[in-house]
Design an enzyme around this catalytic site. Sequence first.
Site, PDB file in Angstrom:
ATOM      1  N   SER A 144      56.615  46.960  50.061  1.00 42.41           N
ATOM      2  CA  SER A 144      55.283  46.635  50.569  1.00 42.41           C
ATOM      3  C   SER A 144      55.351  45.672  51.740  1.00 42.41           C
ATOM      4  O   SER A 144      54.435  45.621  52.557  1.00 42.41           O
ATOM      5  CB  SER A 144      54.454  45.936  49.489  1.00 42.41           C
ATOM      6  OG  SER A 144      54.403  46.680  48.324  1.00 42.41           O
TER       7      SER A 144
ATOM      8  N   HIS B 151      55.955  54.079  52.432  1.00 41.52           N
ATOM      9  CA  HIS B 151      55.138  53.169  51.623  1.00 41.52           C
ATOM     10  C   HIS B 151      53.940  53.918  51.047  1.00 41.52           C
ATOM     11  O   HIS B 151      52.952  54.159  51.738  1.00 41.52           O
ATOM     12  CB  HIS B 151      54.691  51.982  52.486  1.00 41.52           C
ATOM     13  CG  HIS B 151      53.942  50.951  51.729  1.00 41.52           C
ATOM     14  ND1 HIS B 151      52.854  50.271  52.229  1.00 41.52           N
ATOM     15  CD2 HIS B 151      54.117  50.465  50.469  1.00 41.52           C
ATOM     16  CE1 HIS B 151      52.403  49.429  51.322  1.00 41.52           C
ATOM     17  NE2 HIS B 151      53.140  49.533  50.249  1.00 41.52           N
TER      18      HIS B 151
ATOM     19  N   GLU C 261      52.462  54.991  54.554  1.00 36.04           N
ATOM     20  CA  GLU C 261      52.888  54.341  55.793  1.00 36.04           C
ATOM     21  C   GLU C 261      54.358  54.708  56.013  1.00 36.04           C
ATOM     22  O   GLU C 261      55.200  54.422  55.162  1.00 36.04           O
ATOM     23  CB  GLU C 261      52.701  52.827  55.694  1.00 36.04           C
ATOM     24  CG  GLU C 261      51.226  52.431  55.754  1.00 36.04           C
ATOM     25  CD  GLU C 261      50.975  50.932  55.583  1.00 36.04           C
ATOM     26  OE1 GLU C 261      50.037  50.413  56.180  1.00 36.04           O
ATOM     27  OE2 GLU C 261      51.729  50.286  54.831  1.00 36.04           O
TER      28      GLU C 261
ATOM     29  N   ASN D  89      48.592  46.161  54.140  1.00 36.09           N
ATOM     30  CA  ASN D  89      48.757  44.879  53.456  1.00 36.09           C
ATOM     31  C   ASN D  89      48.546  43.698  54.397  1.00 36.09           C
ATOM     32  O   ASN D  89      48.045  42.653  53.993  1.00 36.09           O
ATOM     33  CB  ASN D  89      50.126  44.790  52.792  1.00 36.09           C
ATOM     34  CG  ASN D  89      50.181  45.585  51.506  1.00 36.09           C
ATOM     35  OD1 ASN D  89      49.145  46.000  50.997  1.00 36.09           O
ATOM     36  ND2 ASN D  89      51.361  45.814  50.984  1.00 36.09           N
TER      37      ASN D  89
HETATM   38  N1  LIG Z   1      52.443  47.964  42.443  1.00 34.83           N
HETATM   39  C1  LIG Z   1      51.838  48.325  43.557  1.00 34.83           C
HETATM   40  O1  LIG Z   1      50.599  48.360  43.639  1.00 34.83           O
HETATM   41  C2  LIG Z   1      52.660  48.725  44.763  1.00 34.83           C
HETATM   42  C3  LIG Z   1      52.043  49.447  45.811  1.00 34.83           C
HETATM   43  C4  LIG Z   1      52.819  49.877  46.893  1.00 34.83           C
HETATM   44  C5  LIG Z   1      54.168  49.553  46.921  1.00 34.83           C
HETATM   45  N2  LIG Z   1      54.735  48.818  45.913  1.00 34.83           N
HETATM   46  C6  LIG Z   1      56.159  48.531  46.012  1.00 34.83           C
HETATM   47  O2  LIG Z   1      56.861  49.457  45.195  1.00 34.83           O
HETATM   48  C7  LIG Z   1      58.038  48.826  44.667  1.00 34.83           C
HETATM   49  C8  LIG Z   1      58.008  48.912  43.166  1.00 34.83           C
HETATM   50  O3  LIG Z   1      56.871  48.247  42.685  1.00 34.83           O
HETATM   51  P1  LIG Z   1      56.278  48.534  41.231  1.00 34.83           P
HETATM   52  O4  LIG Z   1      54.949  47.871  41.195  1.00 34.83           O
HETATM   53  O5  LIG Z   1      56.398  49.993  40.916  1.00 34.83           O
HETATM   54  O6  LIG Z   1      57.324  47.715  40.346  1.00 34.83           O
HETATM   55  P2  LIG Z   1      57.610  47.840  38.781  1.00 34.83           P
HETATM   56  O7  LIG Z   1      58.149  46.544  38.350  1.00 34.83           O
HETATM   57  O8  LIG Z   1      56.422  48.420  38.070  1.00 34.83           O
HETATM   58  O9  LIG Z   1      58.775  48.955  38.692  1.00 34.83           O
HETATM   59  C9  LIG Z   1      60.075  48.736  39.157  1.00 34.83           C
HETATM   60  C10 LIG Z   1      61.024  49.568  38.313  1.00 34.83           C
HETATM   61  O10 LIG Z   1      62.316  49.511  38.892  1.00 34.83           O
HETATM   62  C11 LIG Z   1      63.250  49.546  37.831  1.00 34.83           C
HETATM   63  N3  LIG Z   1      64.541  49.049  38.325  1.00 34.83           N
HETATM   64  C12 LIG Z   1      64.932  47.794  38.570  1.00 34.83           C
HETATM   65  N4  LIG Z   1      66.211  47.781  39.017  1.00 34.83           N
HETATM   66  C13 LIG Z   1      66.608  49.078  39.088  1.00 34.83           C
HETATM   67  C14 LIG Z   1      67.817  49.722  39.463  1.00 34.83           C
HETATM   68  N5  LIG Z   1      68.867  49.014  39.894  1.00 34.83           N
HETATM   69  N6  LIG Z   1      67.888  51.078  39.387  1.00 34.83           N
HETATM   70  C15 LIG Z   1      66.834  51.803  38.945  1.00 34.83           C
HETATM   71  N7  LIG Z   1      65.652  51.229  38.576  1.00 34.83           N
HETATM   72  C16 LIG Z   1      65.553  49.895  38.637  1.00 34.83           C
HETATM   73  C17 LIG Z   1      62.622  48.665  36.762  1.00 34.83           C
HETATM   74  O11 LIG Z   1      63.182  48.935  35.484  1.00 34.83           O
HETATM   75  C18 LIG Z   1      61.143  49.075  36.883  1.00 34.83           C
HETATM   76  O12 LIG Z   1      60.818  50.128  35.985  1.00 34.83           O
HETATM   77  C19 LIG Z   1      58.040  47.400  45.216  1.00 34.83           C
HETATM   78  O13 LIG Z   1      58.812  47.362  46.375  1.00 34.83           O
HETATM   79  C20 LIG Z   1      56.580  47.164  45.523  1.00 34.83           C
HETATM   80  O14 LIG Z   1      56.396  46.191  46.541  1.00 34.83           O
HETATM   81  C21 LIG Z   1      54.020  48.414  44.824  1.00 34.83           C
END
Ligand SMILES: NC(=O)c1ccc[n+]([C@@H]2O[C@H](COP(=O)([O-])OP(=O)(O)OC[C@H]3O[C@@H](n4cnc5c(N)ncnc54)[C@H](O)[C@@H]3O)[C@@H](O)[C@H]2O)c1
Length: 460
Positions: free
Chosen positions: A120, A141, A153, A191
């Site tokens: 993000s 993104h 994005e 963002n």
């Molecule tokens: N949550 C949102 O609204 C949102 C929106 C857009 C982008 N993002 C971005 O997306 C990314 C993920 O965010 P999220 O909210 O899904 O996080 P989250 O914590 O819900 O999920 C992350 C997952 O990654 C897994 N993980 C960690 N290390 C790992 C590895 N080495 N190999 C495989 N899996 C692994 C974890 O077990 C977890 O299930 C971040 O970069 C975040 O900034 C989030």
Amino acid sequence: MAEMTAVGVVGLGTMGAGIVEVFARAGVPVVASEIDGTALERGRAHLVGSTDRAVSRGRLSPEDRDALIGRVRFVVGLSDLADVDLVVEAVPERLDLKRLVFGELSKICKPSAVLASNTSSLSVTEIAVTTDRPDRVIGLHFFNPAPVMKLVEIVRTVVTAPSVVADAQALCARLNKVGVTIGDRAGFVANALLFGYLNQAVTMLESGFVTRDDLDAAMKLGAGLPMGPLTLLDLIGLDVGLEVLDTMYDRGGRNQRHAAAPLIRQMVTAGLLGRKTGRGFYTYGTPAPSPEAPADGGTDVVLVTDEPVIAAAMASDRPEDVVGLHVHRDAVAEVVRSVLTGDAAVAAARAVCAERGLVPVVCGDRSGRVVNALLFPYLNDAVKMLEASYATVEDIDHAMTLGCGYPAGPFEQLDAIGPGVVLDGLRAMYEETREPGLAPAPLLSQLVTAGRGFRSESLR
Ligand SMILES: NC(=O)c1ccc[n+]([C@@H]2O[C@H](COP(=O)([O-])OP(=O)(O)OC[C@H]3O[C@@H](n4cnc5c(N)ncnc54)[C@H](O)[C@@H]3O)[C@@H](O)[C@H]2O)c1
């Protein structure tokens, strides 16, 4: 990547599980990777739950659901990603972790594979340079929830190959998404604009200028947004919000609008992260906040619209009875109290609002009150982004409507309100506060001078 026989998704949390669904819905086989068996099962349950809901709402047939899930191979670790054409990484928002994952992917994936991050706010360039193929690393993104939100994005770095960008654009079209291609700048489009506004809203709450419920009501009903800023921060998670703000502040030239409000940091330290911990700005699972205080109805209120209230109060012989009243969208009335306004006058103003079916939002006596004070700087930020040639009018509007669910993009709103009105509002706020972030963008002044709107052909 052009043919896209299979993709990998790493991390099956909130975003990753949704991204798996997006690809599988489009008929693309997916290798879905997690860090261990427990997380893998959680990710699988997320996908099954989401597709089951789609079936129960009649949006997906049971056969299509089964076919969709059949396209996904769930694996632990990264070694099964050797043959995919594209990997989308969606592990937590930590640069060290993402760099580690990309370093591993670069050893495992075939040389032609494109490696994409769903970050993000982190630097895609810093992630790319840990690989053996920085020219084949890109940001993709997606927005939450990925199967629903139309925007992606596409973040190209200074070394991303043009063919990889073109393939990513074609991919978005195939996934039925709108791809907006931009450079590697902190917070990208959506963002960067959203979090400046959210942060300012928290600062406003922290200063005691307006209450929590009034603030959210003002932006939801008065500005027509899908929800108020504090409700949205609770939904995003305050820890995520803080992480994004800190990264944008550090990477984005130390813009004061991205310097996290102390209240956010304190709440994160206290574990008040929002919905996911049951408590943030709101407490979840408890009754709604107590109703507004009843009006006593015993005061004659002098109503003044669209002026600094204290000046009008001083011109009257009853300054304690003077309030400002400013109506937005026939839904919300900002009840502005000066330093001299009495409680009885505020209570009577609330009663007047209630009689007219308006939700009263009581606030202090500052330029822009609540709605314009939050809306206009956000619009100004969008103009600054355009001025910096970071994205086009259309792309910025798409980012906010298709990525954040706003009813209109900032330039559509600017043209509807009138660039001159926004310019005057910003000037008044800037004069009052001298905050550099509120200084009107030169491009805004120029358009007003030229008598033009933002969505005219020459600016597209
Ligand atoms: N949550 C949102 O609204 C949102 C929106 C857009 C982008 N993002 C971005 O997306 C990314 C993920 O965010 P999220 O909210 O899904 O996080 P989250 O914590 O819900 O999920 C992350 C997952 O990654 C897994 N993980 C960690 N290390 C790992 C590895 N080495 N190999 C495989 N899996 C692994 C974890 O077990 C977890 O299930 C971040 O970069 C975040 O900034 C989030």
